[in-house]
Motif scaffolding. Structure first.
Motif, PDB file in Angstrom:
ATOM      1  N   THR A  48       0.871  -1.330   0.003  1.00  0.00           N
ATOM      2  CA  THR A  48       0.139  -0.088  -0.230  1.00  0.00           C
ATOM      3  C   THR A  48       0.830   1.476  -0.086  1.00  0.00           C
ATOM      4  OG1 THR A  48      -0.184   0.104   2.428  1.00  0.00           O
ATOM      5  CG2 THR A  48      -1.830  -1.210   1.203  1.00  0.00           C
ATOM      6  N   ILE A  49       2.071   1.332   0.573  1.00  0.00           N
ATOM      7  CA  ILE A  49       2.908   2.298   0.814  1.00  0.00           C
ATOM      8  C   ILE A  49       3.582   2.575  -0.832  1.00  0.00           C
ATOM      9  CG2 ILE A  49       5.105   3.169   1.432  1.00  0.00           C
ATOM     10  CD1 ILE A  49       4.344   1.671   4.177  1.00  0.00           C
ATOM     11  N   LEU A  50       3.857   1.536  -1.489  1.00  0.00           N
ATOM     12  CA  LEU A  50       4.311   1.372  -2.887  1.00  0.00           C
ATOM     13  C   LEU A  50       3.214   2.156  -3.736  1.00  0.00           C
ATOM     14  CD1 LEU A  50       5.984  -1.842  -3.469  1.00  0.00           C
ATOM     15  CD2 LEU A  50       7.031   0.080  -2.760  1.00  0.00           C
ATOM     16  N   PHE A  51       2.024   1.904  -3.599  1.00  0.00           N
ATOM     17  CA  PHE A  51       1.067   2.420  -4.329  1.00  0.00           C
ATOM     18  C   PHE A  51       0.976   4.108  -3.986  1.00  0.00           C
ATOM     19  CE2 PHE A  51      -0.563  -1.820  -5.190  1.00  0.00           C
ATOM     20  CZ  PHE A  51      -0.313  -1.890  -6.533  1.00  0.00           C
ATOM     21  N   GLN A  52       1.295   4.515  -2.782  1.00  0.00           N
ATOM     22  CA  GLN A  52       1.259   5.882  -2.632  1.00  0.00           C
ATOM     23  C   GLN A  52       2.610   6.617  -3.431  1.00  0.00           C
ATOM     24  OE1 GLN A  52       1.279   6.089   1.785  1.00  0.00           O
ATOM     25  NE2 GLN A  52      -0.598   4.835   2.032  1.00  0.00           N
ATOM     26  N   ASP A  53       3.579   5.898  -3.040  1.00  0.00           N
ATOM     27  CA  ASP A  53       5.020   6.406  -3.525  1.00  0.00           C
ATOM     28  C   ASP A  53       5.352   6.454  -4.993  1.00  0.00           C
ATOM     29  OD1 ASP A  53       5.255   7.287  -0.921  1.00  0.00           O
ATOM     30  OD2 ASP A  53       6.665   6.010  -0.418  1.00  0.00           O
ATOM     31  N   LEU A  54       4.824   5.152  -5.505  1.00  0.00           N
ATOM     32  CA  LEU A  54       5.034   4.831  -7.089  1.00  0.00           C
ATOM     33  C   LEU A  54       6.614   4.991  -7.382  1.00  0.00           C
ATOM     34  CD1 LEU A  54       1.844   6.324  -8.486  1.00  0.00           C
ATOM     35  CD2 LEU A  54       2.267   3.791  -7.999  1.00  0.00           C
ATOM     36  N   PRO A  55       7.227   4.244  -6.637  1.00  0.00           N
ATOM     37  CA  PRO A  55       8.805   4.284  -7.156  1.00  0.00           C
ATOM     38  C   PRO A  55       9.056   3.864  -8.504  1.00  0.00           C
ATOM     39  CG  PRO A  55       8.551   2.638  -5.567  1.00  0.00           C
ATOM     40  CD  PRO A  55       7.313   3.333  -5.373  1.00  0.00           C
ATOM     41  N   ALA A  56       8.202   2.850  -9.015  1.00  0.00           N
ATOM     42  CA  ALA A  56       8.266   2.326 -10.331  1.00  0.00           C
ATOM     43  C   ALA A  56       6.684   2.153 -10.649  1.00  0.00           C
ATOM     44  CB  ALA A  56       8.699   0.927 -10.373  1.00  0.00           C
ATOM     45  N   ILE A  57       6.388   2.182 -12.012  1.00  0.00           N
ATOM     46  CA  ILE A  57       4.915   2.037 -12.303  1.00  0.00           C
ATOM     47  C   ILE A  57       4.694   0.699 -13.008  1.00  0.00           C
ATOM     48  CG2 ILE A  57       3.255   3.097 -14.105  1.00  0.00           C
ATOM     49  CD1 ILE A  57       4.261   4.976 -12.184  1.00  0.00           C
ATOM     50  N   ALA A  58       3.949   0.072 -12.004  1.00  0.00           N
ATOM     51  CA  ALA A  58       3.477  -1.527 -12.193  1.00  0.00           C
ATOM     52  C   ALA A  58       2.855  -1.360 -13.633  1.00  0.00           C
ATOM     53  CB  ALA A  58       2.849  -1.832 -11.063  1.00  0.00           C
ATOM     54  N   LEU A  59       3.106  -2.303 -14.565  1.00  0.00           N
ATOM     55  CA  LEU A  59       2.669  -2.574 -15.875  1.00  0.00           C
ATOM     56  C   LEU A  59       1.803  -3.843 -16.000  1.00  0.00           C
ATOM     57  CD1 LEU A  59       5.430  -1.367 -17.946  1.00  0.00           C
ATOM     58  CD2 LEU A  59       3.230   0.003 -17.426  1.00  0.00           C
ATOM     59  N   TRP A  60       2.109  -4.944 -15.956  1.00  0.00           N
ATOM     60  CA  TRP A  60       1.704  -6.120 -16.243  1.00  0.00           C
ATOM     61  C   TRP A  60       2.498  -7.405 -15.881  1.00  0.00           C
ATOM     62  CZ3 TRP A  60       1.552  -2.615 -20.344  1.00  0.00           C
ATOM     63  CH2 TRP A  60       3.120  -2.647 -21.031  1.00  0.00           C
ATOM     64  N   TYR A  61       1.778  -8.734 -15.447  1.00  0.00           N
ATOM     65  CA  TYR A  61       2.534  -9.721 -15.211  1.00  0.00           C
ATOM     66  C   TYR A  61       2.765 -10.482 -16.695  1.00  0.00           C
ATOM     67  CZ  TYR A  61      -0.189  -8.701 -10.890  1.00  0.00           C
ATOM     68  OH  TYR A  61      -0.693  -8.267  -9.874  1.00  0.00           O
ATOM     69  N   GLN A  62       3.775 -11.204 -16.771  1.00  0.00           N
ATOM     70  CA  GLN A  62       4.502 -11.680 -18.098  1.00  0.00           C
ATOM     71  C   GLN A  62       4.284 -13.432 -18.161  1.00  0.00           C
ATOM     72  OE1 GLN A  62       8.074 -10.194 -19.693  1.00  0.00           O
ATOM     73  NE2 GLN A  62       8.442 -12.426 -20.652  1.00  0.00           N
ATOM     74  N   ASN A  63       3.527 -13.714 -18.938  1.00  0.00           N
ATOM     75  CA  ASN A  63       3.609 -15.331 -19.145  1.00  0.00           C
ATOM     76  C   ASN A  63       4.615 -15.952 -19.576  1.00  0.00           C
ATOM     77  OD1 ASN A  63       0.750 -15.479 -18.564  1.00  0.00           O
ATOM     78  ND2 ASN A  63      -0.006 -16.253 -20.137  1.00  0.00           N
TER      79      ASN A  63
END
Length: 540
Positions: A497-512
C-alpha cells in the motif's frame, strides 16, 4: 498455499525437501549427458563475469544456474529440493545448521566444502567487494559490520564452519522463508581458486553444477557461450544432453526465425511480431503459461520534476494514463495480464485487492487533472522518456505507453532505446541515466518478499531507483520475522500500500512464459520462473 507455520514445523520446511526421483548419478554415468549435438537456446550477453556474487540479471543468471550448484534448487512448480544440501535444520527459524553431502567436487577435482559456502557468502556481503548480490545476506548476524563504510569486520559473525560438511547460520531475527531462498544463485559457493583473480575466474569459471564451460574461450562475448556436461557433478540435475549453447541474438525476431527453421532448439521469450502466430506456428511445442515475472518502469528518485508533492502527483498521473488492458491484448496478444500489485499471481500470498491499487486503472481524465495540479506547483520541463534495451521485446509497449502519455497529459514523451541490455544496465548501475527506464523482475525464489525487498527495500540489490521509505522497510522486516506464512503475506501486502502511494516504479503487467521449442528437441519443460529446465532437454 501453506497454512500457519509453527516453530515445530519449521525444521521440516527448512529441509528443502528431497527428490528421490530424477536421478543422482555416479559422476560420468549420469553427468556425461546423451551423445549428440548440444542443445541451442537463446540468451543475452551477461552483464558481468560469471560470478554468482555479482550476477543479478537473466542473461548471466541462466548460465550461472547451470554451471554452479547450491544447497537447493527449484522444481518446475517452484517447490524447493535439496541439491548439495543433505539437511537444513532449525528449531526457531533463526539459527540454522546446514550439512552438505560429502564427496562433492568442483570441476577441477577439488572437494566442495562448507568453507566454500561461508567464504563465498562473506565475500559477497563485504562492502569493499562491491557485489550486486550483497543485499541477500542482510538477515545474517554481522552483515551491518561488513557493510559499514569502512567495514568494521571482514566476515559475518553469524556464519561459522563446524567441519568440512557442516556450517551454521545465525540470523538477526527469525526468517520464516529463509530456506526458500537457498536455491537462489546468490547463495552458491565458490572454490578457493576463484579468489586468486576473480575477474579472470569469472571469464572461465570452475563450477560444481551440471555443466561447465566447454573449453578456454568458450565464452565468445556478444556471440555465444558453450557448455558441456560436468562429469564431477553428482546431483539431481544431471545433464541429459550433450551440452548447451546459448546464442546471443541481437533481436528476438532473429531468434524466432531460427527457431521456426530448426536452427535454434529453444526460445524462452517470443518477439512482439510473433505473439499472434507462435501458438499456431509451433502447435504443441508452444508454451503460454503464467510465470513469476513482473514488468514495470522505474522513475528514479533523483529524476528532475519527479520528487516532492509535484512529483508524487505526476507519478500517479502517469500510471493512470496507461491503458494496460488494451496494450496487453493488442500488443501482447494475451500473453500479459494487467498488474494489480508489485509481485506475481503465481506466488503464494498474492492479492489483487491491495489498498491503493486503483492507481493502476486507466483513467485519462483524472490523469490529466493530476498533471495540471502538479504543473501549478512546479512546471515540468523537457521530455518524459522511457529507456529500454532494443535486444528484447520492448519497443512495442514503450511506443504505446509514451504515445498515451503524449495524448493524455499533453507532454513530450518518447522511447529511448539502448542497443543491448548490458548497455542499459551499465547506465542504470552507474546512476547516470536521467530518464525513466524499463524494469522487470523474474523471481529468484518463490516468495512475495523476493519481489519487494530487492527492488524497493532501502539498499536493495536491485533498487535501481534508490527508493527508500522507513515504514515500508519496517513492514518488510515484520513480514520476514514471522513463521506464519499467512501473516507474512498480510504484512508484505500491507507494505505494498505504501508503494502505491509513493510509486517508485509504475507497475505494468505480469508476463506469461510465451516460449517454444523446435521439432529438434524433446522433454522441454518451463518452470515457475519462466526458464526451461535445460538439463532435462534431449535431442529428438
Amino acid at each position: 498455499m501453506l497454512g500457519g507455520l509453527g516453530v515445530a514445523s519449521v525444521a521440516a520446511l527448512a529441509a528443502c525437501g528431497s527428490d528421490d526421483e530424477g536421478g543422482t548419478g555416479e559422476g560420468g554415468e549420469n553427468g556425461g549427458g546423451a551423445a549428440g549435438e548440444a542443445i541451442t537456446a537463446n540468451g543475452t550477453e551477461p552483464e558481468n563475469p560469471l560470478l554468482p556474487s555479482n550476477t543479478n540479471e537473466v542473461g548471466g543468471g541462466r548460465i550461472i544456474q547451470n554451471i554452479y550448484a547450491g544447497l537447493c534448487y527449484y522444481e518446475a512448480d517452484g517447490s524447493v529440493q535439496n541439491d548439495l544440501a543433505e539437511s537444513i535444520e532449525t528449531t526457531d527459524a533463526q539459527n540454522y545448521t546446514i550439512r552438505i553431502r560429502s564427496g562433492q567436487t568442483w570441476s577441477d577435482g577439488t572437494p566442495v566444502t562448507a568453507q566454500d559456502f561461508v567464504d563465498a557468502w562473506n565475500y559477497t556481503a563485504l562492502l569493499t567487494n562491491d557485489q550486486l548480490q550483497a543485499y541477500f545476506f542482510s538477515p545474517i548476524q554481522g552483515y551491518d559490520e561488513v557493510q559499514a563504510d569502512p567495514p568494521t569486520a571482514e566476515t559475518m559473525s553469524g556464519l561459522q564452519v563446524v567441519d568440512d560438511t557442516t556450517f551454521t547460520v545465525a540470523l538477526t531475527e527469525p526468517e520464516g522463508d529463509f530456506p526458500l531462498r537457498l536455491g537462489y544463485s546468490a547463495y552458491y559457493p565458490l572454490p578457493p581458486s576463484a579468489y586468486d583473480d576473480l575477474e579472470a575466474f569469472g571469464e572461465n569459471p570452475v563450477g560444481n553444477g551440471p555443466y561447465m564451460l566447454a573449453q578456454e574461450g568458450a565464452w565468445q562475448h556478444n556471440v555465444r557461450i558453450d557448455l558441456v556436461p560436468n562429469d564431477s557433478y553428482d546431483g539431481p540435475r544431471a545433464a541429459q544432453n550433450s551440452g548447451l549453447a546459448f546464442i546471443f541474438y541481437e533481436s528476438q525476431d532473429a531468434a524466432y526465425a531460427d527457431l521456426t527453421s530448426g536452427n535454434l532448439d529453444i526460445l524462452d521469450q517470443m518477439p512482439d511480431s510473433a505473439l499472434t502466430v507462435f501458438e499456431s506456428d509451433l502447435g504443441e511445442r508452444a508454451v503460454n503459461q503464467p510465470a513469476a515475472i513482473f514488468q514495470a518502469f522505474t522513475i528514479p528518485q533523483y529524476m528532475p520534476g519527479m520528487t516532492g508533492e509535484a512529483g508524487q502527483l505526476r507519478r500517479r498521473a502517469i500510471s493512470l494514463a496507461i491503458d494496460r488492458e488494451t496494450i496487453c491484448e493488442q500488443i501482447f496478444s494475451g500473453t500479459r495480464t494487467p498488474a494489480r500489485d508489485y509481485t506475481s499471481p503465481v506466488i503464494n500470498g498474492y492479492s489483487d485487492s491491495i489498498e491503493g491499487n486503483e492507481v493502476l486503472d486507466y483513467d485519462p481524465d483524472q490523469a490529466a487533472q493530476l498533471w495540471q495540479q502538479a504543473e501549478a506547483l512546479e512546471p515540468f520541463t523537457g521530455s518524459f522518456d522511457i529507456a529500454y534495451n532494443a535486444d528484447g521485446p520492448h519497443q512495442g509497449w514503450v511506443d504505446a505507453v509514451t504515445a498515451g502519455l503524449r495524448q493524455t497529459l499533453g507532454i513530450q514523451s518518447e522511447g529511448r532505446p539502448y542497443a543491448t541490455f548490458a548497455q542499459l544496465r551499465s547506465e542504470v548501475n552507474a546512476r547516470s541515466i536521467q530518464t525513466a527506464f524499463r524494469s522487470g523482475w523474474q523471481a529468484d525464489y518463490p516468495s512475495l518478499y523476493n519481489f519487494l525487498g530487492p527492488n524497493y527495500g532501502t539498499g536493495g540489490s536491485s533498487n535501481d531507483g534508490d527508493y527508500s521509505n522507513p515504514e515500508f522497510d519496517a513492514l518488510l522486516v515484520q513480514g520476514g520475522s514471522t513463521t506464519d506464512v499467512d501473516q507474512a503475506a498480510e504484512l508484505w501486502n500491507q507494505a505494498q500500500t505504501i508503494l502505491f502511494q509513493d510509486l517508485p516504479a509504475i507497475a505494468l503487467w505480469y508476463q506469461n512464459v510465451s516460449a517454444g521449442s523446435a521439432e529438434t528437441v524433446e522433454n522441454v519443460e518451463f518452470g515457475w520462473d519462466s526458464q526451461p529446465l535445460y538439463y532435462e532437454v534431449t535431442k529428438a
